[in-house]
Design a protein around this motif. Structure first.
Motif, short mmCIF file in Angstrom:
data_model
loop_
_atom_site.label_atom_id
_atom_site.label_comp_id
_atom_site.label_asym_id
_atom_site.label_seq_id
_atom_site.Cartn_x
_atom_site.Cartn_y
_atom_site.Cartn_z
N ARG A 136 -6.63 0.83 -5.32
CA ARG A 136 -6.55 0.23 -4.00
C ARG A 136 -5.16 0.46 -3.39
N ARG A 150 0.87 -1.18 0.00
CA ARG A 150 0.00 0.00 0.00
C ARG A 150 0.90 1.23 0.00
N ASP A 175 -6.96 -8.37 -1.26
CA ASP A 175 -5.73 -7.66 -0.92
C ASP A 175 -4.52 -8.33 -1.53
N PRO A 180 -11.58 -6.52 -7.24
CA PRO A 180 -10.90 -5.44 -6.54
C PRO A 180 -10.90 -5.58 -5.03
N GLY A 185 -5.04 3.88 -2.19
CA GLY A 185 -6.26 4.28 -1.48
C GLY A 185 -6.07 4.73 -0.05
#
Ligand SMILES: Nc1ncnc2c1ncn2[C@@H]1O[C@H](COP(=O)(O)OP(=O)(O)OP(=O)(O)O)[C@@H](O)[C@H]1O
Length: 758
Positions: free
Chosen positions: A251, A182, A691, A688, A254
């Motif tokens: 994502r 991320r 993870d 989507p 995000g």
């Protein structure tokens, strides 16, 4: 040298202790504010609900308190990360995620977006921006654990000393961290060239061109947060739209805006721009090229005209004849043709003009019926007879054949599944026979990403049949104006002078959409919503048709366009920013270039630069901020991937310790690579919600890897990537995803551009 008593604190310990006192005071204040907000929220919930005024006031309070609580909650880690000492006086300013004042209203922390924080980001050795010193504070779980100072007082520093000081310690520490799957925010270490991008003015088109890893994405997201802070009044109501290349990417990025306390941003892929359709699959290259061409706008227009027919065009008979129980009703050829010609001439959206066509034809059919039955009717009675005829199935079917009600979905599904229609309409848009064939598909085929801009185009030309809705809308507007006046009264009465809240926002929040619906949510559901600002990331991938869809959403043309023309992989994507944007904004672009690569160490970037020369000879490779790093390597694969690939990946996992490995392949190899690594994540295969990017090993195609980064990258069979339609660009993307290690694993010969690794 100064001597110190044994056991007495070192200057560094003293500095740490001093900063700890300040930071602890900030957290104490944060805690107090959180407590206060929680109390206010509870009080607002307990408020009497009866009566409109009470309801509005309660809404106003609880919405605002909930928002404040979310903001205060988002800033726990890294609340304060910097300090500047001004050269002109003794003032010091602490910089953090939000601004804070103490109980006496003295500023103890300045929001990173405020003008006073600017020197922290803008100062460089050659232009100190009025600073004597910049200090980075490393704070973990409320404890100050380290400090990095940059002194801008040039006395006593050599040129090379000064260069070494440029925020390196804090920046490099943040770059060295293992990837988590991320993206994280960079408020503490924004660099001067990025700061210019983030704080550029709201109006107009800002293009941010930069090579891989130059922080385009992360700067664009910080720009969204900056704009929302600086222009909240304008942007809160209209919202900000961020367009990204695919759901996995959205994502991946995000977390950044919420970590900056901002949630009023709509994030969409091009495939999601048309509410009601969620397209994920792309068309093959050749089809995508046709669908992205601006000639498709002509095609859609021609397809709509093709559905507006005279009786001759629809039935091969120049009179309109309809068989009913009463007998055959006939509208003379000239009259019928005149109605259609007039409806076309109205220059209204198709479904709006349909209202004219339907009423006029019904009137003519009513006239025909009265003649047939020998009961002459007065002219003013014809509409009433017409209304009755509308319930006769045959009449409705005949009128629909001349001027059908059309949704964008119906128009395109019927056009693409009808080769005759394509051959009739295609040439009017200049499409060759091959191009028309490329468009042909089954009526029930799922929508692709490339279809979405076409649906949007069609929606614009078709409009929709809205008579009932318009009457409802008029009634609602009158009611809303009344509520807004009331809300204004309430605000004045309660003295709630919050700039975030005005009467309209308050009244809107209270209405039938329900208080839970934020600007972002409402905007996301409404095709005709226009945003205050739009940020397009990986913008080089957008086709001319996709640009039309984006531009429709921002009539003010307040845009940030971020990308790298050297990484264009899509068939109808951009080769130059001017070419892509000129049709919408003329030459009115402000271009900022980012030149420093924060991702890829120099040894990998040197190899990547060879690929860049083939992909985009005019573009310069960005300079890596990290000089040192493992040299990229090539590994020969023997036997099928299932046997050879797992060992290479295992070795990479061992080499990086904590962190993530990506296996990047050509489209044709992705299934085999995923099968060879059954534990790996496949971010695109599972939708989507998964993870998969957080998995230690991820398998992606070169196209899918765009915008992402990993500690280690294994490019499988680079020659296959090279041979794809925009293979040089795809390979350039693949070899620039690694933050630490790059391996090319191959059984076929390497493409010449990778000879350095052979
Ligand atoms: N000022 C900074 N401080 C810390 N990290 C940074 C900074 N600027 C960029 N980075 C990091 O560098 C990496 C690359 O940034 P980003 O993905 O925004 O680059 P990009 O230009 O969009 O790349 P690409 O074109 O390859 O998608 C990210 O991990 C980002 O967090």
């Amino acid at each position: 040298m100064e001597s110190r008593q044994p056991g007495s604190p070192s200057p560094e310990q003293e500095a740490l202790a001093h900063e700890q006192t300040r930071v602890s005071a900030m957290y104490a204040r944060l805690d107090a504010l959180r407590e206060y907000t929680a109390d206010q929220l509870a009080a607002a919930h307990l408020q009497d609900r009866s009566g409109y005024a009470a309801l509005v006031e309660r809404e106003s309070r609880s919405y605002e308190q909930a928002r404040r609580r979310a903001r205060l909650g988002a800033v726990e880690e890294g609340l304060c990360f910097g300090r500047v000492d001004l050269a002109t006086d003794t003032e010091t300013i602490y910089i953090g995620r939000i601004g804070l004042r103490d109980a006496e209203h003295e500023t103890i922390l300045v929001d990173w977006r405020a003008p006073a924080a600017r020197p922290f980001y803008a100062a460089t050795p050659s232009d100190a921006a009025g600073l004597a010193r910049r200090r980075h504070l490393r704070v973990r779980h409320r404890r100050v654990i380290g400090l990095d100072d940059e002194v801008f007082d040039p006395d006593g520093l050599t040129e090379s000393d000064r260069h070494q000081l440029v925020g390196e310690a804090a920046l490099l520490a943040s770059l060295r961290r293992g990837r988590t799957g991320r993206m994280a925010d960079i408020v503490a270490t924004i660099q001067a060239e990025q700061d210019r991008v983030i704080r550029a003015r709201l109006a107009g088109v800002l293009v941010v061109q930069g090579g891989p890893g130059t922080g385009k994405t992360v700067a664009a997201l910080h720009r969204a947060a900056y704009l929302l802070y600086t222009h909240r009044h304008v942007l809160e109501r209209r919202g900000v739209l961020v367009v990204g290349p695919n759901p996995a990417f959205l994502r991946y990025v995000g977390d950044v805006l919420p970590s900056l306390g901002e949630t009023d941003v709509v994030m969409r892929t091009v495939g999601e721009l048309f509410p009601g359709v969620e397209a994920r699959e792309h068309d093959p290259h050749a089809v995508a090229r046709v669908k992205g061409s601006p000639r498709m706008a002509e095609l859609v227009r021609a397809a709509v005209l093709d559905r507006q027919r005279t009786p001759l065009e629809a039935f091969g008979d120049d009179e309109l004849r309809v068989r009913t129980d009463a007998g055959v009703l006939t509208v003379p050829a000239e009259t019928a043709a005149h109605v259609i010609a007039t409806a076309r001439g109205l220059r209204l959206p198709h479904n709006a003009a349909r209202k004219y066509a339907v009423t006029t034809l019904l009137r003519e059919l009513a006239r025909a019926e009265s003649v047939l039955l020998g009961r002459p009717a007065e002219e003013e009675d014809l509409p009433f007879i017409g209304e009755r005829l509308w319930f006769v199935d045959a009449i409705r079917a005949a009128i629909d054949a001349l001027w059908p009600p059309l949704t964008p979905e119906r128009l395109l599904a019927e056009l693409f599944s009808d080769t005759e229609a394509l051959d009739r309409v295609g040439p009017r848009a200049g499409l060759s026979a091959d191009e028309r064939r490329a468009l042909a598909r089954a009526a029930d085929a799922p929508w692709t990403v490339e279809d979405v801009p076409l649906l949007d185009e069609a929606a614009d030309i078709l409009g929709y049949d809205d008579s009932a809705e318009r009457a409802r809308e008029r009634r609602r507007a009158a009611r809303e104006a009344e509520e807004e006046r009331y809300a204004q009264g309430v605000l004045e009465f309660t003295g709630a002078d919050d700039p975030l809240l005005d009467a309209r926002v308050l009244a809107e929040r209270h209405r039938d959409t329900g208080p839970g619906l934020t600007t972002a949510e409402r905007a996301g559901q409404d095709r005709e919503w226009t945003y205050g600002h739009v940020i397009v990331d990986e913008a080089q991938e957008l086709s001319p048709m996709a640009w039309r869809a984006v531009m429709r959403r921002v009539p003010t043309r307040s845009l940030t366009v971020v990308g790298d023309v050297a990484q264009t992989g899509s068939a109808a994507g951009a080769r130059s920013w001017l070419d892509a944007l000129e049709p919408f904004v003329g030459a009115n672009l402000h271009v900022e270039r980012l030149r420093v690569n924060y991702r890829t160490p120099a040894p990998i970037m040197t190899a990547a630069a060879d690929v860049l020369r083939a992909a985009a000879p005019d573009e310069e490779a960005p300079e890596s901020v990290r000089e040192e790093g493992d040299p990229p390597r090539a590994v020969r694969l023997t036997g099928p991937l299932a046997e050879s690939l797992p060992a290479v990946v295992a070795e990479e996992l061992r080499a990086i310790g904590e962190g993530r490995v990506a296996v990047i392949t050509a489209d044709r190899d992705v299934a085999a690579a995923a099968a060879a690594l059954p534990d790996a994540g496949r971010p695109y295969a599972g939708g989507p919600g998964r993870d998969a990017l957080e998995n230690p090993v991820v398998v992606v195609t070169a196209t899918e890897s765009k915008g992402l980064e990993f500690d280690s990258v294994v490019v499988v069979e680079p020659d296959h990537v090279w041979q794809q339609p925009r293979g040089a660009n795809d390979l350039y993307v693949a070899v620039t995803r690694a933050t630490r290690r790059l391996t090319v694993a191959h059984s076929r010969d390497l493409p010449g551009v990778l000879n350095r690794l052979a």
